[in-house]
Motif scaffolding. Structure first.
Motif, PDB file in Angstrom:
ATOM      1  N   PRO A  36       0.753  -1.255  -0.006  1.00  0.00           N
ATOM      2  CA  PRO A  36       0.000  -0.018  -0.059  1.00  0.00           C
ATOM      3  C   PRO A  36       0.984   1.291   0.024  1.00  0.00           C
ATOM      4  CG  PRO A  36      -0.895  -1.511   1.708  1.00  0.00           C
ATOM      5  CD  PRO A  36       0.649  -2.167   0.991  1.00  0.00           C
ATOM      6  N   LEU A  37       2.277   1.209   0.593  1.00  0.00           N
ATOM      7  CA  LEU A  37       3.005   2.207   0.627  1.00  0.00           C
ATOM      8  C   LEU A  37       3.684   2.734  -0.955  1.00  0.00           C
ATOM      9  CD1 LEU A  37       2.610   1.655   3.680  1.00  0.00           C
ATOM     10  CD2 LEU A  37       4.763   2.252   4.131  1.00  0.00           C
ATOM     11  N   HIS A  38       3.471   2.001  -1.759  1.00  0.00           N
ATOM     12  CA  HIS A  38       4.016   2.035  -3.154  1.00  0.00           C
ATOM     13  C   HIS A  38       3.485   3.233  -3.670  1.00  0.00           C
ATOM     14  CE1 HIS A  38       7.144   0.077  -5.725  1.00  0.00           C
ATOM     15  NE2 HIS A  38       6.906   1.076  -6.344  1.00  0.00           N
ATOM     16  N   ALA A  39       2.086   3.469  -3.143  1.00  0.00           N
ATOM     17  CA  ALA A  39       1.547   4.766  -3.698  1.00  0.00           C
ATOM     18  C   ALA A  39       2.316   5.886  -3.519  1.00  0.00           C
ATOM     19  CB  ALA A  39      -0.006   5.140  -3.301  1.00  0.00           C
ATOM     20  N   PHE A  40       2.940   5.870  -2.133  1.00  0.00           N
ATOM     21  CA  PHE A  40       3.968   7.186  -1.842  1.00  0.00           C
ATOM     22  C   PHE A  40       5.245   7.176  -2.593  1.00  0.00           C
ATOM     23  CE2 PHE A  40       7.298   8.971   0.833  1.00  0.00           C
ATOM     24  CZ  PHE A  40       6.900  10.120   1.011  1.00  0.00           C
ATOM     25  N   VAL A  75      -6.128   3.544  -0.466  1.00  0.00           N
ATOM     26  CA  VAL A  75      -5.779   2.707  -1.305  1.00  0.00           C
ATOM     27  C   VAL A  75      -7.268   2.292  -1.887  1.00  0.00           C
ATOM     28  CG1 VAL A  75      -4.723   0.618  -2.318  1.00  0.00           C
ATOM     29  CG2 VAL A  75      -3.769   1.993  -0.322  1.00  0.00           C
ATOM     30  N   HIS A  76      -7.376   2.548  -3.096  1.00  0.00           N
ATOM     31  CA  HIS A  76      -8.713   1.974  -3.654  1.00  0.00           C
ATOM     32  C   HIS A  76      -8.497   0.735  -4.597  1.00  0.00           C
ATOM     33  CE1 HIS A  76     -10.635   5.687  -2.624  1.00  0.00           C
ATOM     34  NE2 HIS A  76      -9.697   6.459  -3.266  1.00  0.00           N
ATOM     35  N   ARG A  77      -7.267   0.622  -5.099  1.00  0.00           N
ATOM     36  CA  ARG A  77      -6.826  -0.772  -5.753  1.00  0.00           C
ATOM     37  C   ARG A  77      -5.361  -0.815  -5.748  1.00  0.00           C
ATOM     38  NH1 ARG A  77      -4.601  -1.156 -10.561  1.00  0.00           N
ATOM     39  NH2 ARG A  77      -5.341   0.152 -12.325  1.00  0.00           N
ATOM     40  N   VAL A  85       0.468   5.947 -14.566  1.00  0.00           N
ATOM     41  CA  VAL A  85      -0.168   6.410 -13.550  1.00  0.00           C
ATOM     42  C   VAL A  85      -0.030   7.962 -13.475  1.00  0.00           C
ATOM     43  CG1 VAL A  85      -0.447   6.559 -10.697  1.00  0.00           C
ATOM     44  CG2 VAL A  85      -0.004   4.168 -12.077  1.00  0.00           C
ATOM     45  N   THR A  86      -1.114   8.676 -13.451  1.00  0.00           N
ATOM     46  CA  THR A  86      -1.065  10.342 -13.517  1.00  0.00           C
ATOM     47  C   THR A  86      -1.155  10.642 -12.039  1.00  0.00           C
ATOM     48  OG1 THR A  86      -2.278  10.649 -15.336  1.00  0.00           O
ATOM     49  CG2 THR A  86      -2.178  12.469 -13.972  1.00  0.00           C
ATOM     50  N   VAL A  87       0.001  11.287 -11.564  1.00  0.00           N
ATOM     51  CA  VAL A  87      -0.043  11.745 -10.003  1.00  0.00           C
ATOM     52  C   VAL A  87      -0.307  13.163 -10.123  1.00  0.00           C
ATOM     53  CG1 VAL A  87       1.984  12.326  -8.300  1.00  0.00           C
ATOM     54  CG2 VAL A  87       2.468  10.452  -9.672  1.00  0.00           C
ATOM     55  N   GLU A 116      -9.589   6.601  -9.921  1.00  0.00           N
ATOM     56  CA  GLU A 116      -8.623   6.841  -8.746  1.00  0.00           C
ATOM     57  C   GLU A 116      -8.094   5.723  -8.072  1.00  0.00           C
ATOM     58  OE1 GLU A 116      -9.265   9.045  -4.711  1.00  0.00           O
ATOM     59  OE2 GLU A 116      -9.956  10.304  -6.096  1.00  0.00           O
ATOM     60  N   LEU A 117      -6.791   5.565  -8.056  1.00  0.00           N
ATOM     61  CA  LEU A 117      -6.120   4.171  -7.284  1.00  0.00           C
ATOM     62  C   LEU A 117      -5.901   4.613  -6.052  1.00  0.00           C
ATOM     63  CD1 LEU A 117      -3.352   3.690 -10.470  1.00  0.00           C
ATOM     64  CD2 LEU A 117      -5.805   2.746 -10.045  1.00  0.00           C
ATOM     65  N   ALA A 118      -5.258   5.782  -5.812  1.00  0.00           N
ATOM     66  CA  ALA A 118      -5.160   6.153  -4.401  1.00  0.00           C
ATOM     67  C   ALA A 118      -5.085   7.674  -3.995  1.00  0.00           C
ATOM     68  CB  ALA A 118      -3.555   5.587  -3.981  1.00  0.00           C
ATOM     69  N   GLU A 119      -5.190   7.788  -2.872  1.00  0.00           N
ATOM     70  CA  GLU A 119      -5.011   9.538  -2.404  1.00  0.00           C
ATOM     71  C   GLU A 119      -4.230   9.389  -1.349  1.00  0.00           C
ATOM     72  OE1 GLU A 119      -7.901  13.249  -1.463  1.00  0.00           O
ATOM     73  OE2 GLU A 119      -8.974  11.218  -1.352  1.00  0.00           O
ATOM     74  N   LEU A 120      -3.232  10.613  -1.250  1.00  0.00           N
ATOM     75  CA  LEU A 120      -2.410  10.636  -0.135  1.00  0.00           C
ATOM     76  C   LEU A 120      -2.478  11.970   0.338  1.00  0.00           C
ATOM     77  CD1 LEU A 120      -0.837   9.169  -2.933  1.00  0.00           C
ATOM     78  CD2 LEU A 120       1.119   8.661  -0.967  1.00  0.00           C
ATOM     79  N   VAL A 121      -2.309  12.400   1.694  1.00  0.00           N
ATOM     80  CA  VAL A 121      -2.293  13.558   2.558  1.00  0.00           C
ATOM     81  C   VAL A 121      -0.879  13.363   3.116  1.00  0.00           C
ATOM     82  CG1 VAL A 121      -3.436  15.140   4.080  1.00  0.00           C
ATOM     83  CG2 VAL A 121      -4.833  13.519   2.423  1.00  0.00           C
TER      84      VAL A 121
END
Length: 266
Positions: A36-40, A75-77, A85-87, A116-121
């Motif tokens: 899940p941290l790979h989004a970061f 994480v959505h998927r 992937v668009t950041v 949307e694959l993931a959202e980060l704050v």
């Protein structure tokens, strides 16, 4: 100062996904699937560049220091190998404080079809900065305590694992690789672990203990970074499960490393 946005298309290989998952699972059985941290990991170069672009400066012209204060990931998927992937990042607020400027960023990872694959704050402190002026709003942090029965597991992150994490994540900041650089940055004992590597250790413990080893059961995670962790030191991970949430904190001999932590389960 106005809000700043950025849109960058990135991809990751299957080897990169596997290497990162392997290093955060050091000491645990091998497993497949993206952390899940790979989004970061995907978002962090854009986050780094955006922080550099908001006009932060010190009074004497010296370099601006940066401290990662908090991170939330929904994480959505999971990320898939080789998919574009668009950041899409927005700096949503900044606040001038005595030690510098605190900034808040919201980032979305979008698939080719716009899903949307993931959202980060992300929260960060620009140490010593006197600009930009305060603008926008800093996102609130939703971490909560728990009254559930705690379970404690002790782990540690070896020095060679810190090096492996640096290369797997792309975070090659010298404070994680070189004792001299770390000491010059104020860490008297030398190299420190990446804060996100500590969070990675916790998430993998939750995957194995509360999600039957299924990384796709993790819907999100977050924590506040409180103090630096030295390689090889024992980390007491306190876990408390409340229905779909596992609350956690991480303590080292030098103090609380992660606090107000949570992992959401499907």
């Amino acid at each position: 100062m106005t809000e700043l946005t950025a849109n960058v298309v990135r991809t990751v290989t299957g080897e990169e996904i596997a290497a990162y998952r392997d290093v955060v699972r050091t000491g645990l059985a091998p497993a497949t699937g993206a952390s899940p941290l790979h989004a970061f990991v995907v978002a962090s170069p854009v986050i780094d560049e955006s922080v550099n672009l908001i006009g932060a400066s010190t009074a004497d012209g010296s370099p601006v220091g940066r401290v990662h204060l908090s991170q939330e990931i929904t994480v959505h998927r999971p990320l898939l190998a080789y998919e574009p992937v668009t950041v899409a990042l927005e700096v949503v607020g900044a606040r001038k404080l005595g030690k510098g400027v605190q900034v808040g960023m919201r980032t979305k990872l979008l698939a080719e079809d716009g899903c949307e694959l993931a959202e980060l704050v992300t929260g960060a402190m620009l140490v010593g900065a006197v600009t930009p002026e305060t603008f926008g709003e800093l996102p609130p942090y939703p971490g909560k305590g728990s009254t559930a029965e705690p379970q404690t597991v002790t782990r540690s992150i070896a020095r060679d694992t810190v090096t492996r994490y640096a290369h797997a994540s792309g975070d090659l900041n010298p404070i994680h690789l070189d004792d001299v650089a770390a000491k010059e940055a104020g860490f008297a004992d030398g190299v420190i672990c990446h804060g996100m590597s500590v969070l990675g250790v916790v998430v993998e413990e939750v995957v194995d203990r509360y999600a039957n080893g299924d990384v796709e059961a993790i819907r999100g995670t977050g924590a506040r970074f409180s103090s630096a962790v030295l390689p090889g030191t024992p980390l007491d991970i306190v876990l408390q499960q409340d229905e779909k949430f596992v609350r956690f904190s991480v303590k080292s001999p030098s103090g609380v490393a992660l606090k107000s932590g949570w992992v959401e389960l499907a």
